[in-house]
Design a protein around this motif. Structure first.
Motif, PDB file in Angstrom:
ATOM      1  N   ILE A   1       0.863  -1.184   0.000  1.00 54.26           N
ATOM      2  CA  ILE A   1       0.000   0.000   0.000  1.00 54.26           C
ATOM      3  C   ILE A   1       0.899   1.233   0.000  1.00 54.26           C
ATOM      4  N   ASP A   2       0.524   2.228  -0.786  1.00 50.20           N
ATOM      5  CA  ASP A   2       1.233   3.505  -0.704  1.00 50.20           C
ATOM      6  C   ASP A   2       0.438   4.447   0.186  1.00 50.20           C
ATOM      7  N   ILE A   3       1.094   4.963   1.220  1.00 49.76           N
ATOM      8  CA  ILE A   3       0.461   5.972   2.076  1.00 49.76           C
ATOM      9  C   ILE A   3       1.121   7.309   1.763  1.00 49.76           C
ATOM     10  N   VAL A   4       0.319   8.307   1.483  1.00 49.48           N
ATOM     11  CA  VAL A   4       0.864   9.590   1.033  1.00 49.48           C
ATOM     12  C   VAL A   4       0.341  10.738   1.893  1.00 49.48           C
ATOM     13  N   ASP A   5       1.275  11.515   2.410  1.00 50.69           N
ATOM     14  CA  ASP A   5       0.944  12.763   3.111  1.00 50.69           C
ATOM     15  C   ASP A   5       0.949  13.876   2.067  1.00 50.69           C
ATOM     16  N   VAL A   6      -0.192  14.480   1.796  1.00 54.17           N
ATOM     17  CA  VAL A   6      -0.261  15.507   0.744  1.00 54.17           C
ATOM     18  C   VAL A   6      -0.158  16.928   1.302  1.00 54.17           C
TER      19      VAL A   6
ATOM     20  N   THR B   1       5.431   7.659  12.878  1.00 53.96           N
ATOM     21  CA  THR B   1       5.102   6.349  13.430  1.00 53.96           C
ATOM     22  C   THR B   1       4.759   5.302  12.372  1.00 53.96           C
ATOM     23  N   PHE B   2       4.559   5.684  11.126  1.00 57.56           N
ATOM     24  CA  PHE B   2       4.331   4.667  10.091  1.00 57.56           C
ATOM     25  C   PHE B   2       4.976   5.123   8.782  1.00 57.56           C
ATOM     26  N   ASN B   3       5.280   4.146   7.929  1.00 63.96           N
ATOM     27  CA  ASN B   3       5.935   4.447   6.657  1.00 63.96           C
ATOM     28  C   ASN B   3       4.971   5.160   5.707  1.00 63.96           C
ATOM     29  N   HIS B   4       5.466   6.215   5.102  1.00 66.80           N
ATOM     30  CA  HIS B   4       4.655   6.927   4.118  1.00 66.80           C
ATOM     31  C   HIS B   4       5.585   7.797   3.279  1.00 66.80           C
ATOM     32  N   VAL B   5       5.037   8.346   2.193  1.00 64.36           N
ATOM     33  CA  VAL B   5       5.806   9.315   1.407  1.00 64.36           C
ATOM     34  C   VAL B   5       5.123  10.664   1.519  1.00 64.36           C
ATOM     35  N   ARG B   6       5.912  11.719   1.354  1.00 64.54           N
ATOM     36  CA  ARG B   6       5.326  13.068   1.396  1.00 64.54           C
ATOM     37  C   ARG B   6       5.342  13.653  -0.011  1.00 64.54           C
ATOM     38  N   ILE B   7       4.151  13.880  -0.553  1.00 64.04           N
ATOM     39  CA  ILE B   7       4.035  14.543  -1.859  1.00 64.04           C
ATOM     40  C   ILE B   7       3.000  15.658  -1.697  1.00 64.04           C
ATOM     41  N   PRO B   8       3.429  16.905  -1.565  1.00 65.21           N
ATOM     42  CA  PRO B   8       2.462  17.994  -1.418  1.00 65.21           C
ATOM     43  C   PRO B   8       1.462  18.022  -2.585  1.00 65.21           C
ATOM     44  N   LEU B   9       0.228  18.336  -2.270  1.00 66.62           N
ATOM     45  CA  LEU B   9      -0.863  18.315  -3.254  1.00 66.62           C
ATOM     46  C   LEU B   9      -0.499  18.929  -4.613  1.00 66.62           C
TER      47      LEU B   9
ATOM     48  N   GLY C   1       3.713   8.944 -10.489  1.00 66.08           N
ATOM     49  CA  GLY C   1       4.448   7.793 -10.983  1.00 66.08           C
ATOM     50  C   GLY C   1       5.232   7.055  -9.905  1.00 66.08           C
ATOM     51  N   GLN C   2       5.576   7.771  -8.822  1.00 63.87           N
ATOM     52  CA  GLN C   2       6.283   7.140  -7.687  1.00 63.87           C
ATOM     53  C   GLN C   2       5.415   6.101  -6.985  1.00 63.87           C
ATOM     54  N   LEU C   3       4.107   6.238  -7.134  1.00 66.41           N
ATOM     55  CA  LEU C   3       3.195   5.363  -6.400  1.00 66.41           C
ATOM     56  C   LEU C   3       2.972   4.103  -7.228  1.00 66.41           C
TER      57      LEU C   3
ATOM     58  N   GLN D   1      -9.409  15.953  -2.179  1.00 64.58           N
ATOM     59  CA  GLN D   1      -9.094  16.549  -3.485  1.00 64.58           C
ATOM     60  C   GLN D   1      -7.995  15.728  -4.178  1.00 64.58           C
ATOM     61  N   ALA D   2      -7.001  15.310  -3.394  1.00 62.48           N
ATOM     62  CA  ALA D   2      -5.908  14.495  -3.935  1.00 62.48           C
ATOM     63  C   ALA D   2      -6.440  13.159  -4.442  1.00 62.48           C
ATOM     64  N   ALA D   3      -7.333  12.547  -3.649  1.00 59.53           N
ATOM     65  CA  ALA D   3      -7.900  11.257  -4.036  1.00 59.53           C
ATOM     66  C   ALA D   3      -8.676  11.394  -5.351  1.00 59.53           C
ATOM     67  N   GLU D   4      -9.423  12.489  -5.458  1.00 54.17           N
ATOM     68  CA  GLU D   4     -10.182  12.708  -6.694  1.00 54.17           C
ATOM     69  C   GLU D   4      -9.247  12.905  -7.884  1.00 54.17           C
ATOM     70  N   ALA D   5      -8.124  13.624  -7.652  1.00 58.37           N
ATOM     71  CA  ALA D   5      -7.159  13.854  -8.736  1.00 58.37           C
ATOM     72  C   ALA D   5      -6.535  12.523  -9.178  1.00 58.37           C
ATOM     73  N   LEU D   6      -6.215  11.655  -8.203  1.00 57.28           N
ATOM     74  CA  LEU D   6      -5.619  10.359  -8.542  1.00 57.28           C
ATOM     75  C   LEU D   6      -6.633   9.466  -9.250  1.00 57.28           C
TER      76      LEU D   6
END
Lengths: 75, 374
Positions: free
Chosen positions: B291-296, B307-315, B323-325, B342-347
């Motif tokens: 699973i990819d977890i993303v902080d936007v 506390t958990f693995n994630h990537v940071r990609i600002p909105l 493409g990283q995901l 909004q990010a979810a809708e864009a994806l």
């Protein structure tokens, strides 16, 4: 022509203004911007040409200043 | 309430050219309703009360909270937990005991809005959400009232005078002539998510008070058929001419019955709730593989999650960095759940139904509260 962005749109575009030449009309400009910045296509905004809000398509010249403005709700 | 002004209290404005006794009497005879005693309402109220508007209504159902104090200068730390309208009225009556101040400690709803607004000459919108803003706009159109609008977002503010009676007998443009229908929830940042400096609503609320005083006294040129945008960072003002639109009337309830039947909360809500997950589901997903977890959120935003693995990609960078995901399930989160939606809708727009995209409802703050409770 100069394109000005306001509010949250600045963050989406990554710039407060862009210089884009030879856009024949508003619809062409919008299609170009939406292709370049897909988040913009999902955003609500109004367009003003030379500080006058417009609601329909209209011809553009390179000397026009186009502004894109989103709604604000904060208070 | 006395119609004979206190010359001592109002002296400095009464000696202004074009103002004098005439303008002061007009102010004392006016009734102004300020909706929302918050970041915009507090400064607007202070100047309207100081200037001697004879009857002022304040409606606000919220309580003062600690996070309000940096921008709502009427309140002090002792006031936390008290109703804003009542507390504002108490303080303002000490500022000017010669006028009539009426506190309404309730949330404005479409069931009583028309009755309340009808008792005033000018309405000031100091609210902080689209639902109430559209409702107030429609009520002012139905009641033929002038509306002084103000709103902020991060480092910018908007001010306008809506639905004002023109010499032609027609009404000037209203909010729906600019934005005919509300944006989807989450597509526009509010102050909770986006942040706001205290001084910006201070400036915009003061501008609203200025417009009210100009409208009542007839001095200057109020922002009728104009939308003003103020940019805090460089003090630039951008004014746009606006005009009534023929299609606007189709968006506004036709009468009081239709107004009361309009579901303003629904009009402003998102149609994409299916994408959202709660804190408990989120907590389960963060432990899973593939699973990819993303902080936007923007990179400077707090709290930083460790506390958990994630990537940071600002909105704003999401489209280019999508493409990283690599995984088929992607979970996005932000501070309060609006930008991540909004990010979810864009994806989803990018990938269609090929992958599962979830947005954390209530944002990382709701997950932190969830973990603390466990």
């Amino acid at each position: 022509m100069k394109i000005l962005f306001f509010g949250q749109l600045v963050e989406m575009i990554g710039a407060k203004e862009l210089l884009i030449e030879d856009m024949t009309d508003i619809d062409t400009l919008k299609a170009f911007l939406h292709q370049q910045f897909p988040l913009l296509a999902q955003s609500k905004y109004i367009i003003a040409v030379d500080q006058e809000m417009i609601s329909d398509n209209r011809k553009l010249e390179n000397h026009n200043i186009v502004a894109l403005m989103p709604p604000f709700s904060g208070g | 309430m006395s119609q004979e002004p206190s010359y001592e209290r109002y002296h400095r404005q009464m000696i202004l050219p074009d103002f004098g006794l005439r303008a002061q009497q007009l102010l004392l005879a006016s009734k102004v309703l300020v909706i929302g005693a918050g970041g915009l309402g507090c400064p607007a109220l202070q100047y309207l009360v100081g200037a001697g508007v004879g009857h002022i209504g304040i409606i606000d159902g919220d309580q003062v909270s600690l996070s309000n104090l940096h921008r709502q200068a009427l309140f002090t730390t002792d006031d936390v937990g008290q109703n804003k309208a009542e507390m504002a009225a108490k303080k303002l009556s000490r500022l000017n005991p010669d006028i009539n101040i009426e506190a309404m400690p309730v949330h404005l709803t479409n069931q009583h809005a028309l009755d309340i607004l009808d008792q005033f000459d000018i309405i000031v919108d100091g609210t902080d959400n689209f639902e109430t803003r559209y409702m107030i706009n429609d009520a002012c159109v139905l009641l033929k009232k002038t509306l002084v609008y103000g709103a902020v977002s991060q480092y910018e503010g908007q001010v306008a005078v809506f639905n004002h009676l023109l010499p032609t007998g027609e009404r000037s443009a209203n909010y729906r002539d600019i934005f005919s229908d509300p944006p989807k929830e989450g597509s526009v940042l509010n102050c909770v998510d986006a942040g706001v400096l205290g001084v910006l609503p201070g400036i915009i609320g003061s501008m609203q008070a200025a417009e009210v005083i100009k409208l009542i006294t007839g001095i200057g040129e109020p922002l009728v058929n104009h939308l003003l945008i103020y940019q805090f960072n460089n003090h630039q003002l951008f004014t746009v001419k606006i005009m009534p639109q023929s299609k606007t009337s189709s968006f506004i309830p036709i009468d009081a019955i239709a107004f009361k039947a309009t579901d303003y909360a629904w009009l402003c809500s998102s149609s994409q709730h299916a994408l959202e997950i709660g804190a408990a589901e989120f907590d389960q997903l963060i432990g899973q593989k593939n699973i990819d977890i993303v902080d936007v959120r923007a990179l400077y935003e707090l709290p930083v999650v460790q506390t958990f693995n994630h990537v940071r990609i600002p909105l704003p960078d999401l489209k280019e960095a999508a493409g990283q995901l690599k995984n088929d399930t992607v979970v996005v989160f932000c501070q309060s759940g609006k930008r991540s939606l909004q990010a979810a809708e864009a994806l989803m727009a990018l990938w269609g139904t090929a992958r599962k995209v979830y947005s954390l409802q209530g944002g990382i703050l709701s997950w932190i509260r969830f973990v603390e409770k466990q």
